[in-house]
Design a protein around this motif. Structure first.
Motif, PDB file in Angstrom:
ATOM      1  N   LEU A 164       0.864  -1.177   0.000  1.00 61.42           N
ATOM      2  CA  LEU A 164       0.000   0.000   0.000  1.00 61.42           C
ATOM      3  C   LEU A 164       0.902   1.229   0.000  1.00 61.42           C
ATOM      4  CD1 LEU A 164      -2.884   1.082   0.155  1.00 61.42           C
ATOM      5  CD2 LEU A 164      -2.749   0.940   2.645  1.00 61.42           C
ATOM      6  N   VAL A 165       1.016   1.874  -1.183  1.00 59.24           N
ATOM      7  CA  VAL A 165       1.940   2.995  -1.352  1.00 59.24           C
ATOM      8  C   VAL A 165       1.181   4.226  -1.811  1.00 59.24           C
ATOM      9  CG1 VAL A 165       4.032   3.820  -2.482  1.00 59.24           C
ATOM     10  CG2 VAL A 165       3.743   1.376  -2.029  1.00 59.24           C
ATOM     11  N   SER A 166       1.451   5.351  -1.193  1.00 60.83           N
ATOM     12  CA  SER A 166       0.918   6.633  -1.633  1.00 60.83           C
ATOM     13  C   SER A 166       2.094   7.495  -2.088  1.00 60.83           C
ATOM     14  CB  SER A 166       0.169   7.337  -0.492  1.00 60.83           C
ATOM     15  OG  SER A 166      -0.387   8.562  -0.931  1.00 60.83           O
ATOM     16  N   TYR A 167       2.032   7.959  -3.344  1.00 66.02           N
ATOM     17  CA  TYR A 167       3.134   8.733  -3.915  1.00 66.02           C
ATOM     18  C   TYR A 167       2.826  10.222  -3.885  1.00 66.02           C
ATOM     19  CZ  TYR A 167       5.241   4.475  -5.838  1.00 66.02           C
ATOM     20  OH  TYR A 167       5.840   3.261  -5.984  1.00 66.02           O
ATOM     21  N   LEU A 168       3.853  11.017  -3.554  1.00 66.26           N
ATOM     22  CA  LEU A 168       3.740  12.468  -3.610  1.00 66.26           C
ATOM     23  C   LEU A 168       4.262  12.957  -4.958  1.00 66.26           C
ATOM     24  CD1 LEU A 168       3.497  12.093  -0.511  1.00 66.26           C
ATOM     25  CD2 LEU A 168       4.745  14.227  -0.272  1.00 66.26           C
ATOM     26  N   SER A 169       3.540  13.885  -5.581  1.00 67.58           N
ATOM     27  CA  SER A 169       3.986  14.452  -6.854  1.00 67.58           C
ATOM     28  C   SER A 169       5.075  15.491  -6.658  1.00 67.58           C
ATOM     29  CB  SER A 169       2.804  15.085  -7.592  1.00 67.58           C
ATOM     30  OG  SER A 169       2.205  16.099  -6.800  1.00 67.58           O
ATOM     31  N   GLY A 170       5.275  15.940  -5.441  1.00 67.07           N
ATOM     32  CA  GLY A 170       6.299  16.934  -5.150  1.00 67.07           C
ATOM     33  C   GLY A 170       6.430  17.127  -3.657  1.00 67.07           C
ATOM     34  N   LEU A 202       0.896  15.454   4.280  1.00 69.80           N
ATOM     35  CA  LEU A 202      -0.268  15.222   5.128  1.00 69.80           C
ATOM     36  C   LEU A 202      -1.421  14.653   4.309  1.00 69.80           C
ATOM     37  CD1 LEU A 202      -0.228  18.429   7.368  1.00 69.80           C
ATOM     38  CD2 LEU A 202       0.682  16.161   7.882  1.00 69.80           C
ATOM     39  N   GLY A 203      -1.580  15.156   3.093  1.00 64.53           N
ATOM     40  CA  GLY A 203      -2.646  14.645   2.232  1.00 64.53           C
ATOM     41  C   GLY A 203      -2.454  13.183   1.892  1.00 64.53           C
ATOM     42  N   ALA A 204      -1.195  12.786   1.654  1.00 69.08           N
ATOM     43  CA  ALA A 204      -0.907  11.388   1.334  1.00 69.08           C
ATOM     44  C   ALA A 204      -1.230  10.486   2.523  1.00 69.08           C
ATOM     45  CB  ALA A 204       0.552  11.233   0.933  1.00 69.08           C
ATOM     46  N   VAL A 205      -0.919  10.939   3.730  1.00 66.07           N
ATOM     47  CA  VAL A 205      -1.221  10.152   4.930  1.00 66.07           C
ATOM     48  C   VAL A 205      -2.728  10.019   5.114  1.00 66.07           C
ATOM     49  CG1 VAL A 205      -1.109  10.188   7.449  1.00 66.07           C
ATOM     50  CG2 VAL A 205       0.945  10.664   6.099  1.00 66.07           C
ATOM     51  N   GLU A 206      -3.448  11.121   4.935  1.00 63.17           N
ATOM     52  CA  GLU A 206      -4.903  11.075   5.081  1.00 63.17           C
ATOM     53  C   GLU A 206      -5.534  10.142   4.052  1.00 63.17           C
ATOM     54  OE1 GLU A 206      -5.856  15.164   4.780  1.00 63.17           O
ATOM     55  OE2 GLU A 206      -5.356  15.622   6.870  1.00 63.17           O
ATOM     56  N   GLU A 207      -4.975  10.142   2.850  1.00 63.74           N
ATOM     57  CA  GLU A 207      -5.478   9.238   1.804  1.00 63.74           C
ATOM     58  C   GLU A 207      -5.317   7.776   2.213  1.00 63.74           C
ATOM     59  OE1 GLU A 207      -3.947   7.891  -2.593  1.00 63.74           O
ATOM     60  OE2 GLU A 207      -3.945  10.048  -2.137  1.00 63.74           O
ATOM     61  N   LEU A 208      -4.198   7.456   2.798  1.00 60.93           N
ATOM     62  CA  LEU A 208      -3.967   6.083   3.241  1.00 60.93           C
ATOM     63  C   LEU A 208      -4.913   5.701   4.376  1.00 60.93           C
ATOM     64  CD1 LEU A 208      -0.070   6.018   3.177  1.00 60.93           C
ATOM     65  CD2 LEU A 208      -1.596   4.642   1.750  1.00 60.93           C
ATOM     66  N   LEU A 209      -5.152   6.629   5.290  1.00 63.18           N
ATOM     67  CA  LEU A 209      -6.026   6.331   6.424  1.00 63.18           C
ATOM     68  C   LEU A 209      -7.481   6.205   5.997  1.00 63.18           C
ATOM     69  CD1 LEU A 209      -4.466   8.601   9.195  1.00 63.18           C
ATOM     70  CD2 LEU A 209      -4.064   6.179   8.734  1.00 63.18           C
ATOM     71  N   ASP A 210      -7.834   6.744   4.827  1.00 64.35           N
ATOM     72  CA  ASP A 210      -9.191   6.629   4.304  1.00 64.35           C
ATOM     73  C   ASP A 210      -9.395   5.361   3.472  1.00 64.35           C
ATOM     74  OD1 ASP A 210     -10.290   8.865   5.445  1.00 64.35           O
ATOM     75  OD2 ASP A 210      -9.784  10.190   3.779  1.00 64.35           O
ATOM     76  N   ASP A 211      -8.357   4.553   3.346  1.00 61.49           N
ATOM     77  CA  ASP A 211      -8.487   3.306   2.602  1.00 61.49           C
ATOM     78  C   ASP A 211      -9.537   2.421   3.281  1.00 61.49           C
ATOM     79  OD1 ASP A 211      -7.475   0.305   2.069  1.00 61.49           O
ATOM     80  OD2 ASP A 211      -6.761   1.587   0.451  1.00 61.49           O
ATOM     81  N   PRO A 212     -10.326   1.694   2.480  1.00 63.91           N
ATOM     82  CA  PRO A 212     -11.337   0.800   3.096  1.00 63.91           C
ATOM     83  C   PRO A 212     -10.749  -0.146   4.134  1.00 63.91           C
ATOM     84  CG  PRO A 212     -11.695   0.966   0.731  1.00 63.91           C
ATOM     85  CD  PRO A 212     -10.414   1.690   1.012  1.00 63.91           C
ATOM     86  N   VAL A 213      -9.524  -0.596   3.891  1.00 62.31           N
ATOM     87  CA  VAL A 213      -8.820  -1.389   4.910  1.00 62.31           C
ATOM     88  C   VAL A 213      -7.593  -0.577   5.311  1.00 62.31           C
ATOM     89  CG1 VAL A 213      -7.747  -3.581   5.488  1.00 62.31           C
ATOM     90  CG2 VAL A 213      -9.601  -3.506   3.791  1.00 62.31           C
ATOM     91  N   PRO A 214      -7.723   0.299   6.297  1.00 61.80           N
ATOM     92  CA  PRO A 214      -6.630   1.217   6.640  1.00 61.80           C
ATOM     93  C   PRO A 214      -5.418   0.486   7.209  1.00 61.80           C
ATOM     94  CG  PRO A 214      -8.357   1.329   8.287  1.00 61.80           C
ATOM     95  CD  PRO A 214      -8.887   0.476   7.180  1.00 61.80           C
TER      96      PRO A 214
END
Length: 358
Positions: A227-233, A240-252
């Motif tokens: 489970l990887v979230s990539y930052l564009s910059g 913080l947005g990338a972390v929040e996206e991961l925590l919103d995953d159906p299976v966090p």
């Protein structure tokens, strides 16, 4: 006051020699850090030079020696945002350490942009360049080596442009990024994590590519889905947005391994505002040199890449090459993992789930 009254004659090398009672050759050796002079003689000459206000003529020295006594420093990971690296904790410490080490050898440091019009950096009178986090097939490394300018970078960048004519101009400082990432992942697994997520940069820099690949391999060996979230910059908001996206995953995830620079207090606050406790509900490890990580509640575990030590070694390697001295071809460092309370162990409280925002 007349113009003649304002004119102050330039102190010459011969003036320093005469006042110090030594030859011009001795003065030159003492001020340039060369030759085999007694320490007392060298210090005596330097004190006399300071007292007289002597300043070497940089242009004349460049013509005479072929050296400007300037080293370049650039972080290539952020090609699209040329100066942002100076705002990040790791690179801020790297800049300071490189400057301090260079001054100890009698060199100054020029901070280079990650990109510029018509390769403007090649017109600068640089004796050597420290290229940090080069991108894959980095043209800057190849351009400097082709121009005969010594470079210190990582092993991958030098291998990509290696040939017989350039080999002696390249030196390296590096880490086994994959091994460092595996060490953190093993630690999180031992602390009870079953679903570890990674926040990484969308870049071809060796650190991010090797770390993410090690993570994918580690997951595959255990039959787990990565489970990887990539930052564009770079930037705190993106992290913080990338972390929040991961925590919103159906299976966090139950553990976060943040490879990008993020502000530790803000990161911890973002997690806690979503109804999660660290480390009871979520384990956390950050790759950062920000000292604030030690003082958050709880203190955050960190993976560090020794900006002070690597900068000092890079400068030594460059100076050895510039001054035609025998020295090491490179040095492999070991990353510094500091396990703190944020990754101490999960409690898995029943019914505890992240707060979802609409």
């Amino acid at each position: 006051m007349s113009q003649s009254d304002r004119f102050v004659p330039r102190v010459r090398l011969v003036d320093v020699a005469r006042a110090a009672g030594v030859s011009k050759t001795t003065v030159s050796a003492a001020l340039n850090g060369t030759g085999r002079l007694p320490a007392a003689t060298r210090e005596h000459v330097r004190q006399v030079a300071r007292r007289l206000g002597y300043r070497p003529n940089a242009t004349a020295r460049l013509l005479r020696t072929g050296h400007a006594r300037l080293l370049g420093l650039v972080a290539r990971e952020y090609v699209e945002t040329p100066w942002v690296y100076a705002e990040l904790a790791y690179f801020g410490q790297l800049v300071i350490a490189t400057t301090r080490a260079a001054l100890a050898h009698g060199y100054g440091v020029v901070l280079l942009p990650t990109s510029g019009p018509d390769d403007c950096w090649l017109d600068m009178p640089l004796d050597g360049v420290f290229v940090v986090d080069p991108v894959a097939g980095d043209p800057m490394v190849g351009d400097f080596l082709a121009a005969g300018v010594p470079v210190v970078s990582d092993r991958r960048a030098l291998a990509a442009v290696a040939d017989g004519s350039r080999q002696e101009l390249g030196r390296w400082v590096d880490f086994d990024h994959g091994d460092a990432a595996r060490g953190v992942l093993d630690h999180l697994e031992a602390a009870g994590a079953e679903r570890i997520a990674v926040v990484a940069g969308a870049t071809t820099a060796c650190f991010h590519q090797e770390s993410v690949q090690a993570y994918r391999d580690w997951c595959a060996e255990r039959g787990r889905s990565p489970l990887v979230s990539y930052l564009s910059g770079p930037g705190v908001r993106r992290a913080l947005g990338a972390v929040e996206e991961l925590l919103d995953d159906p299976v966090p995830p139950d553990a976060l391994f943040v490879l990008v620079e993020a502000n530790p207090p803000l990161l911890l606050d973002a997690i806690q505002r979503r109804g999660l406790s660290v480390p009871d509900d979520l384990l956390l490890v950050c790759t950062t040199e920000d000292p604030a990580a030690r003082y958050t509640k709880p203190p955050i575990s960190t993976l560090g890449f020794l900006p002070g030590e690597t900068a000092e070694t890079a400068v030594e390697l460059l100076v050895d090459c510039v001054e035609d001295r025998e020295g090491d071809r490179g040095r492999l460092f070991t990353a510094d993992f500091q396990a703190r309370a944020s990754s101490a162990g999960l409690r898995r409280r029943p019914g505890r789930t992240p707060h979802r925002t609409s």
